[in-house]
Design a protein around this motif. Structure first.
Motif, short mmCIF file in Angstrom:
data_model
loop_
_atom_site.label_atom_id
_atom_site.label_comp_id
_atom_site.label_asym_id
_atom_site.label_seq_id
_atom_site.Cartn_x
_atom_site.Cartn_y
_atom_site.Cartn_z
N MET A 1 0.93 -1.41 -0.19
CA MET A 1 0.00 -0.04 0.08
C MET A 1 0.87 1.36 -0.16
O MET A 1 1.89 1.25 0.53
CB MET A 1 -0.95 -0.14 1.30
CG MET A 1 -2.11 0.94 1.01
SD MET A 1 -3.01 1.08 2.75
CE MET A 1 -3.03 -0.31 3.22
N HIS A 3 1.57 5.23 0.83
CA HIS A 3 0.94 6.38 1.76
C HIS A 3 1.13 7.61 1.21
O HIS A 3 2.57 8.01 1.09
CB HIS A 3 1.68 6.02 3.05
CG HIS A 3 1.17 4.75 3.72
ND1 HIS A 3 0.05 4.80 4.69
CD2 HIS A 3 1.72 3.43 3.51
CE1 HIS A 3 -0.08 3.37 5.26
NE2 HIS A 3 0.81 2.95 4.50
N THR A 4 0.50 8.32 0.89
CA THR A 4 0.67 9.73 0.36
C THR A 4 0.18 10.66 1.52
O THR A 4 -0.97 10.66 1.86
CB THR A 4 0.26 10.28 -0.95
OG1 THR A 4 -1.45 9.83 -0.79
CG2 THR A 4 0.81 9.43 -1.96
N HIS A 5 0.94 11.67 1.83
CA HIS A 5 0.61 12.58 3.06
C HIS A 5 0.15 13.99 2.27
O HIS A 5 -0.30 14.79 2.89
CB HIS A 5 1.48 12.46 4.19
CG HIS A 5 1.45 11.29 4.80
ND1 HIS A 5 0.70 10.93 5.69
CD2 HIS A 5 2.06 10.18 4.80
CE1 HIS A 5 0.97 9.65 6.19
NE2 HIS A 5 1.95 9.25 5.53
N THR A 6 0.46 14.16 1.09
CA THR A 6 0.09 15.67 0.68
C THR A 6 -1.22 15.16 -0.09
O THR A 6 -1.83 14.09 -0.01
CB THR A 6 1.13 15.80 -0.43
OG1 THR A 6 1.22 14.71 -1.34
CG2 THR A 6 2.36 15.99 -0.16
N LEU A 7 -1.85 16.52 -0.44
CA LEU A 7 -3.17 16.31 -0.87
C LEU A 7 -3.17 15.65 -1.98
O LEU A 7 -2.12 15.53 -2.94
CB LEU A 7 -4.02 17.81 -0.91
CG LEU A 7 -3.97 18.50 0.27
CD1 LEU A 7 -4.81 19.85 0.09
CD2 LEU A 7 -5.10 17.61 1.27
N PRO A 8 -4.36 15.19 -2.45
CA PRO A 8 -4.41 14.21 -3.74
C PRO A 8 -4.16 15.30 -4.84
O PRO A 8 -4.25 16.57 -4.99
CB PRO A 8 -5.87 14.03 -3.98
CG PRO A 8 -6.23 13.96 -2.86
CD PRO A 8 -5.61 15.10 -1.82
N ILE A 44 -13.87 19.81 -1.62
CA ILE A 44 -15.42 19.38 -1.33
C ILE A 44 -15.98 20.56 -0.67
O ILE A 44 -15.81 21.30 0.35
CB ILE A 44 -15.50 18.34 -0.36
CG1 ILE A 44 -14.64 16.96 -0.71
CG2 ILE A 44 -17.02 17.80 -0.20
CD1 ILE A 44 -14.89 16.09 0.15
N VAL A 178 -24.36 6.79 6.57
CA VAL A 178 -23.04 6.61 6.84
C VAL A 178 -22.41 5.93 5.47
O VAL A 178 -21.38 6.33 5.32
CB VAL A 178 -22.90 5.66 8.09
CG1 VAL A 178 -21.38 5.19 8.16
CG2 VAL A 178 -23.21 6.40 9.27
N LEU A 185 -16.10 10.27 0.59
CA LEU A 185 -14.79 10.27 0.82
C LEU A 185 -13.87 9.25 0.10
O LEU A 185 -12.81 9.70 -0.47
CB LEU A 185 -14.44 10.17 2.19
CG LEU A 185 -14.94 11.38 3.09
CD1 LEU A 185 -14.85 11.08 4.54
CD2 LEU A 185 -14.39 12.63 2.63
N TYR A 188 -13.59 10.59 -3.32
CA TYR A 188 -12.84 11.86 -3.59
C TYR A 188 -11.40 11.59 -3.52
O TYR A 188 -10.52 11.97 -4.11
CB TYR A 188 -13.44 12.68 -2.62
CG TYR A 188 -12.55 14.01 -2.48
CD1 TYR A 188 -12.57 14.97 -3.26
CD2 TYR A 188 -11.74 13.97 -1.32
CE1 TYR A 188 -11.74 16.07 -3.39
CE2 TYR A 188 -10.91 15.29 -1.08
CZ TYR A 188 -10.89 16.42 -2.18
OH TYR A 188 -10.17 17.49 -2.02
N SER A 189 -11.15 10.37 -2.60
CA SER A 189 -9.62 10.10 -2.51
C SER A 189 -8.96 9.29 -3.68
O SER A 189 -7.95 9.58 -3.90
CB SER A 189 -9.52 9.29 -1.08
OG SER A 189 -9.77 9.98 0.19
N ASP A 207 -18.15 17.72 8.74
CA ASP A 207 -16.70 17.35 8.50
C ASP A 207 -16.28 16.74 7.41
O ASP A 207 -15.11 16.73 6.97
CB ASP A 207 -16.42 16.13 9.54
CG ASP A 207 -16.70 16.42 11.11
OD1 ASP A 207 -16.89 17.68 11.23
OD2 ASP A 207 -16.76 15.61 11.83
N LEU A 208 -17.10 16.84 6.30
CA LEU A 208 -16.88 16.19 5.12
C LEU A 208 -16.15 17.51 4.22
O LEU A 208 -15.63 17.24 3.35
CB LEU A 208 -17.96 15.89 4.30
CG LEU A 208 -18.09 14.31 4.31
CD1 LEU A 208 -18.29 13.61 5.65
CD2 LEU A 208 -19.11 13.56 3.49
#
Lengths: 312, 123
Positions: A1, A3-8, A44, A178, A185, A188-189, A207-208
């Motif tokens: 997997m 892992h990216t930590h910056t915004l898409p 969003i 839910v 999300l 969007y991700s 929160d979204l």
């Protein structure tokens, strides 16, 4: 997997939506009144405001489902009217979408790739299963909740760079809501896109959102980062005179009374001085929830709200 | 009475929760922390908000970025978090305790007694 930590990353060629002086009248009714907004790609947005504020009309104008009366709309720099290439980058399933009488869910799904080259069948399949939609049923015969669920399937699987969701939770039970939020999300991700979602369930959906846009009587009264919006007012509760003294010259945008006790929504941030005064006078201070703030803006004199709240 | 800030921005809440997990040993030093998208999916929040929480922890030296790999718990993060929380303990816990005691008319001695005699197993 990975892992990216910056915004898409930004979607290719997406420049966002620019709206200038947009107005729409239905006969005597001015549904949108000189709306100007800049909407960034890959963000969003929550679109909130009371019934009749113009939320659905705004979305329908953006997608050219109805024709604007005046103003400019530019999607990726181009006018969406009569422009199939631009409209193919948007998706907006109307709340009472008129499906052909004979069309079943699976037949509509099969047709989607020809409208949306970015269509993702896997996403559609997963959402159909999660919402437990009966794929052999005719779309017209679906219940309110099933219609919403089906609209979410179409909207999210299309992977359109500009995805408009109009009260997507209507008729969904809490469990399905839910699922809806999780899938928004996830979509969007996986493929960042602009999502403009209208909602009355403000605190549930807050929160979204990255930014919130408040419409009132056809005008934009606020556009702000959700955290900024939340901290733009606070609620003081205590004896009327104490609360008014604490508010001082600051504007009270909403007030409720319970006998001698009042609860006032005060514009601005609570200061340490406020906290000291509150402790002395048995006034309690709480942050305004986004719901409080929107409700306060709604019942507040509109010209005041325009003067103080408009940031767009 | 609620104090202002009891409901803080989501990204601050999330940063604190991650810090709690580091303090509690759920996230060990030198291990990778979840990505923005994983955090967003888990807490059902906007990924930009999750990103702000991670950046807050990077700024305070609790997390470090490793290029191309992701974010990791910094060496010594647990210790530095513990020190920071020690420093904030009086303001965040003792002050509200004493404020409530004053409203109830309890003296500082009575409060100290309560602490000493509070059932051990619940401490």
């Amino acid at each position: 997997m990975t892992h990216t930590h910056t915004l898409p990353p930004r979607a290719a060629n997406a420049a966002g939506i620019r709206i200038e002086g947009l107005s729409k009248t239905f006969g005597e009714v001015q549904a949108l009144n000189d709306v100007s907004l800049d909407l960034a790609p890959d963000r969003i947005y929550g679109l909130v405001g009371p019934n009749g504020a113009g939320k659905t009309t705004l979305m329908a104008c953006l997608c050219n489902h109805i024709f604007k009366t005046a103003g400019v709309i530019a999607i990726d720099g181009a006018n969406p009217a009569e422009n199939a290439a631009v409209l193919g980058r948007t998706i907006f399933i109307h709340e009472d979408q008129a499906y052909n009488d004979a069309y079943t869910i699976d037949r509509i799904l099969a047709a989607m790739p020809s409208f949306y080259p970015t269509w993702d069948a896997e996403t559609a399949q997963r959402l159909i299963e999660r919402f437990q939609l009966p794929i052999k049923r005719r779309a017209r015969k679906l219940s309110r909740g099933q219609k919403s669920a089906f609209a979410a399937v179409l909207s999210l699987a299309a992977r359109a760079p500009y995805t408009l969701l109009d009260e997507p939770y209507l008729g969904l039970d809490p469990t399905a809501r839910v699922v809806l939020y999780e899938e928004v999300l996830r979509a969007y991700s996986e493929v960042p896109r602009m999502i403009l979602m209208s909602t009355h369930l403000i605190d549930e959906a807050a929160d979204l959102m990255e930014e919130v846009i408040v419409l009132h009587a056809g005008r934009v009264v606020m556009k702000a980062d959700v955290d900024e919006a939340r901290s733009s007012a606070f609620v003081a509760r205590g004896l009327g005179e104490d609360v008014r003294r604490l508010a001082g010259s600051r504007e009270i945008i909403a007030e409720h009374a319970l006998g001698r006790i009042i609860s006032a929504t005060i514009r601005g941030r609570a200061t340490p001085e406020d906290e000291r005064l509150a402790a002395e006078t048995r006034v309690s201070l709480e942050p305004a929830s986004l719901q409080d703030l929107v409700a306060a803006l709604g019942i507040h004199d509109l010209t005041e709200a325009l003067k103080n709240g408009s940031q767009s | 009475m609620d104090v202002i800030g009891a409901e803080r921005p989501i990204f601050v809440e999330l940063a604190d929760r991650i810090a709690d997990d580091i303090l509690g040993g759920l996230l060990e030093e030198d291990t990778q922390v979840p990505s923005t998208n994983e955090l967003a999916a888990f807490y059902r929040i906007n990924p930009a908000t999750a990103g702000k929480a991670l950046n807050r922890l990077v700024d305070s030296g609790v997390l470090i970025k490793r290029r191309g790999l992701g974010m990791f718990v910094a060496p010594g993060a647990q210790q530095s978090l513990r020190q920071a929380r020690h420093a904030a303990f009086a303001d965040e816990y003792v002050r509200p305790l004493l404020e409530e005691a004053r409203r109830l008319g309890l003296t500082a001695d009575q409060v100290t007694d309560l602490i000493h005699h509070y059932p051990q197993e619940q401490k």
